[in-house]
Design a protein around this motif. Structure first.
Motif, PDB file in Angstrom:
ATOM      1  N   UNK A  19      16.765  10.068 -11.559  1.00 22.15           N
ATOM      2  CA  UNK A  19      17.286  10.013 -10.200  1.00 22.15           C
ATOM      3  C   UNK A  19      16.679   8.848  -9.412  1.00 22.15           C
ATOM      4  N   UNK A  20      16.618   7.699 -10.049  1.00 24.55           N
ATOM      5  CA  UNK A  20      16.056   6.518  -9.384  1.00 24.55           C
ATOM      6  C   UNK A  20      17.078   5.913  -8.428  1.00 24.55           C
ATOM      7  N   UNK A  21      16.566   5.241  -7.423  1.00 22.76           N
ATOM      8  CA  UNK A  21      17.423   4.591  -6.433  1.00 22.76           C
ATOM      9  C   UNK A  21      17.782   3.187  -6.893  1.00 22.76           C
ATOM     10  N   UNK A  22      18.840   2.643  -6.317  1.00 26.37           N
ATOM     11  CA  UNK A  22      19.235   1.269  -6.618  1.00 26.37           C
ATOM     12  C   UNK A  22      18.240   0.312  -5.975  1.00 26.37           C
ATOM     13  N   UNK A  23      18.104  -0.857  -6.592  1.00 24.65           N
ATOM     14  CA  UNK A  23      17.156  -1.849  -6.092  1.00 24.65           C
ATOM     15  C   UNK A  23      17.741  -2.523  -4.859  1.00 24.65           C
ATOM     16  N   UNK A  24      16.986  -2.502  -3.790  1.00 24.94           N
ATOM     17  CA  UNK A  24      17.411  -3.151  -2.554  1.00 24.94           C
ATOM     18  C   UNK A  24      16.900  -4.584  -2.527  1.00 24.94           C
ATOM     19  N   UNK A  25      17.686  -5.474  -1.927  1.00 26.75           N
ATOM     20  CA  UNK A  25      17.268  -6.870  -1.783  1.00 26.75           C
ATOM     21  C   UNK A  25      16.588  -7.131  -0.442  1.00 26.75           C
ATOM     22  N   UNK A  26      16.391  -6.118   0.355  1.00 28.20           N
ATOM     23  CA  UNK A  26      15.715  -6.283   1.641  1.00 28.20           C
ATOM     24  C   UNK A  26      14.235  -6.580   1.423  1.00 28.20           C
ATOM     25  N   UNK A  27      13.656  -7.326   2.346  1.00 27.87           N
ATOM     26  CA  UNK A  27      12.229  -7.596   2.276  1.00 27.87           C
ATOM     27  C   UNK A  27      11.471  -6.288   2.529  1.00 27.87           C
ATOM     28  N   UNK A  28      10.532  -5.920   1.646  1.00 26.83           N
ATOM     29  CA  UNK A  28       9.901  -4.598   1.769  1.00 26.83           C
ATOM     30  C   UNK A  28       8.747  -4.585   2.766  1.00 26.83           C
ATOM     31  N   UNK A  29       8.521  -3.390   3.324  1.00 26.38           N
ATOM     32  CA  UNK A  29       7.292  -3.141   4.060  1.00 26.38           C
ATOM     33  C   UNK A  29       6.170  -2.913   3.044  1.00 26.38           C
ATOM     34  N   UNK A  30       4.965  -3.400   3.358  1.00 24.45           N
ATOM     35  CA  UNK A  30       3.824  -3.261   2.458  1.00 24.45           C
ATOM     36  C   UNK A  30       2.869  -2.203   2.979  1.00 24.45           C
ATOM     37  N   UNK A  31       2.392  -1.362   2.072  1.00 21.42           N
ATOM     38  CA  UNK A  31       1.343  -0.395   2.378  1.00 21.42           C
ATOM     39  C   UNK A  31       0.160  -0.729   1.478  1.00 21.42           C
ATOM     40  N   UNK A  32      -0.928  -1.193   2.079  1.00 22.14           N
ATOM     41  CA  UNK A  32      -2.160  -1.514   1.357  1.00 22.14           C
ATOM     42  C   UNK A  32      -3.212  -0.515   1.796  1.00 22.14           C
ATOM     43  N   UNK A  33      -3.531   0.417   0.921  1.00 27.10           N
ATOM     44  CA  UNK A  33      -4.377   1.550   1.281  1.00 27.10           C
ATOM     45  C   UNK A  33      -5.669   1.526   0.468  1.00 27.10           C
ATOM     46  N   UNK A  34      -6.805   1.664   1.163  1.00 27.91           N
ATOM     47  CA  UNK A  34      -8.080   1.849   0.479  1.00 27.91           C
ATOM     48  C   UNK A  34      -8.820   0.584   0.109  1.00 27.91           C
ATOM     49  N   UNK A  35      -8.413  -0.580   0.594  1.00 26.37           N
ATOM     50  CA  UNK A  35      -9.116  -1.826   0.294  1.00 26.37           C
ATOM     51  C   UNK A  35     -10.098  -2.090   1.432  1.00 26.37           C
ATOM     52  N   UNK A  36     -11.345  -1.650   1.270  1.00 27.42           N
ATOM     53  CA  UNK A  36     -12.307  -1.683   2.366  1.00 27.42           C
ATOM     54  C   UNK A  36     -13.422  -2.699   2.145  1.00 27.42           C
ATOM     55  N   UNK A  37     -13.747  -3.050   0.913  1.00 28.07           N
ATOM     56  CA  UNK A  37     -14.834  -3.986   0.653  1.00 28.07           C
ATOM     57  C   UNK A  37     -14.337  -5.415   0.780  1.00 28.07           C
ATOM     58  N   UNK A  38     -15.269  -6.367   0.663  1.00 30.46           N
ATOM     59  CA  UNK A  38     -14.897  -7.785   0.716  1.00 30.46           C
ATOM     60  C   UNK A  38     -13.987  -8.144  -0.450  1.00 30.46           C
ATOM     61  N   UNK A  39     -14.338  -7.676  -1.646  1.00 32.17           N
ATOM     62  CA  UNK A  39     -13.490  -7.916  -2.811  1.00 32.17           C
ATOM     63  C   UNK A  39     -12.149  -7.204  -2.648  1.00 32.17           C
ATOM     64  N   UNK A  40     -12.156  -6.009  -2.094  1.00 32.95           N
ATOM     65  CA  UNK A  40     -10.907  -5.281  -1.892  1.00 32.95           C
ATOM     66  C   UNK A  40      -9.966  -6.012  -0.948  1.00 32.95           C
ATOM     67  N   UNK A  41     -10.509  -6.541   0.151  1.00 33.93           N
ATOM     68  CA  UNK A  41      -9.660  -7.310   1.070  1.00 33.93           C
ATOM     69  C   UNK A  41      -9.168  -8.596   0.426  1.00 33.93           C
ATOM     70  N   UNK A  42      -9.991  -9.177  -0.428  1.00 33.86           N
ATOM     71  CA  UNK A  42      -9.576 -10.398  -1.138  1.00 33.86           C
ATOM     72  C   UNK A  42      -8.410 -10.099  -2.076  1.00 33.86           C
ATOM     73  N   UNK A  43      -8.513  -9.026  -2.853  1.00 29.87           N
ATOM     74  CA  UNK A  43      -7.433  -8.634  -3.757  1.00 29.87           C
ATOM     75  C   UNK A  43      -6.184  -8.256  -2.969  1.00 29.87           C
ATOM     76  N   UNK A  44      -6.370  -7.577  -1.844  1.00 28.70           N
ATOM     77  CA  UNK A  44      -5.221  -7.206  -1.004  1.00 28.70           C
ATOM     78  C   UNK A  44      -4.497  -8.448  -0.488  1.00 28.70           C
ATOM     79  N   UNK A  45      -5.249  -9.483  -0.122  1.00 28.05           N
ATOM     80  CA  UNK A  45      -4.625 -10.718   0.346  1.00 28.05           C
ATOM     81  C   UNK A  45      -3.829 -11.396  -0.768  1.00 28.05           C
ATOM     82  N   UNK A  46      -4.383 -11.397  -1.980  1.00 33.76           N
ATOM     83  CA  UNK A  46      -3.675 -12.018  -3.110  1.00 33.76           C
ATOM     84  C   UNK A  46      -2.349 -11.327  -3.355  1.00 33.76           C
ATOM     85  N   UNK A  47      -2.337 -10.008  -3.268  1.00 32.87           N
ATOM     86  CA  UNK A  47      -1.095  -9.261  -3.471  1.00 32.87           C
ATOM     87  C   UNK A  47      -0.173  -9.380  -2.261  1.00 32.87           C
TER      88      UNK A  47
END
Length: 333
Positions: A219-247
């Motif tokens: 029961x998967x949905x069709x792929x939308x071409x709209x630009x997605x909203x991003x949810x970045x959860x749990x990246x609290x350290x310096x390395x975590x924020x760095x990885x979050x920025x890369x993504x």
């Protein structure tokens, strides 16, 4: 030509390019003036990339001096605000530091960071992502590459063939790609993901686990071409924020009306990826219905390098060591 090494490098690249083109198209050998024209264009591109890299490394080398100057000026600011005497070691330079403080504003007051150079153009234009595979991919990896391509807006899937890594990076720079995403496999199972930001880096290396392809999701949905909203959860350290920025910077800014959501949630240093669309339930207040698009997988970062993909001698910002997982309470991200 003033640089023999540069001419040899450009000649080799243009020879390989023309040879590959003639082998596929069956065209005759190009005339010497045309070859010389291609050689000049390629050498100018190599010079430009070399100059940009040297400027970036020079600015990065100044970070230590700028940070030390920022700390001295911050001590003087704190002393003036609290009405305390200037520290003894700064009294001889107080006049020069006060003059610089008076000339600064909110932007120039903070120290400069090499991350500002890497993502200095972020937001001025939408990212353009090249998605490809390792050499000799299996059919399952090709399918996974196509599904990863659907995740990133403005992405293009490129068949790798026998293209070497330096040739791949140079081709992406020439065609104004902002990022390269490479998926890898072991015995037909996707197990690696590389994200390289162009033109200066950084490059992040991830391991992939718990892969579920789109056709395995009921029961998967069709792929939308709209630009997605991003949810970045749990990246609290310096390395975590760095990885979050890369993504984060591989996605463009979404429109408020977009109903597509991409989630990167950090759970004990494992980044859980999910891809959904949502709809507001009629007749309710604030309730929404989620529908998964897929694919789904988990990421674990094991290395971050400051250079691009082809730079084997680039500085390593972070690398995961086997002994790091012995501390149960230690979290990297």
């Amino acid at each position: 030509m003033h640089c023999p090494w540069l001419r040899r490098t450009a000649t080799k690249q243009i020879y390989l390019t023309l040879h590959r083109t003639r082998s596929h198209s069956g065209a005759k050998q190009l005339s010497p003036p045309l070859c010389e024209f291609f050689l000049q264009v390629l050498m100018s591109t190599i010079r430009r990339q070399t100059r940009l890299r040297k400027e970036y490394l020079y600015r990065k080398s100044l970070e230590g001096k700028e940070k030390a100057a920022y700390e001295r000026k911050q001590q003087i600011r704190n002393a003036l605000q609290e009405g305390k005497p200037i520290p003894t070691e700064l009294r001889g330079e107080e006049g020069n530091w006060r003059h610089e403080i008076n000339l600064e504003d909110d932007i120039t007051a903070r120290p400069h960071n090499h991350i500002d150079d890497e993502y200095g153009l972020a937001g001025t234009r939408d990212p353009k992502v090249c998605v490809t595979t390792s050499r000799d991919p299996s059919s399952r990896l090709k399918q996974f590459m196509k599904e990863v391509k659907l995740i990133f807006p403005n992405a293009q899937a490129v068949n790798r063939g026998n293209t070497k890594v330096p040739e791949l990076v140079e081709a992406c720079r020439t065609h104004d790609f902002t990022d390269i995403v490479v998926v890898q496999e072991t015995r037909g199972q996707p197990d690696g993901l590389l994200v390289c930001h162009l033109p200066l880096g950084p490059t992040a290396y991830f391991t992939i686990s718990n892969v579920v392809m789109r056709h395995d999701i009921e029961d998967r949905a069709a792929v939308s071409e709209a630009y997605p909203h991003l949810i970045l959860e749990g990246f609290v350290s310096t390395l975590g924020r760095r990885v979050a920025d890369i993504l984060k910077f591989t996605f463009p800014a979404p429109r408020p009306a977009s109903q597509r959501v991409v989630t990167f949630a950090n759970e004990d240093d494992h980044i859980v990826f999910r891809h959904h669309t949502f709809e507001k339930a009629p007749g309710t207040k604030g309730e929404v219905t989620l529908k998964e698009i897929g694919p789904r997988f988990d990421l674990t970062v094991f290395q971050v390098k400051l250079g691009t993909l082809e730079q084997t001698d680039a500085e390593t910002e972070f690398v995961f060591r086997p002994y790091m997982n012995t501390a149960k309470k230690r979290r990297l991200l």
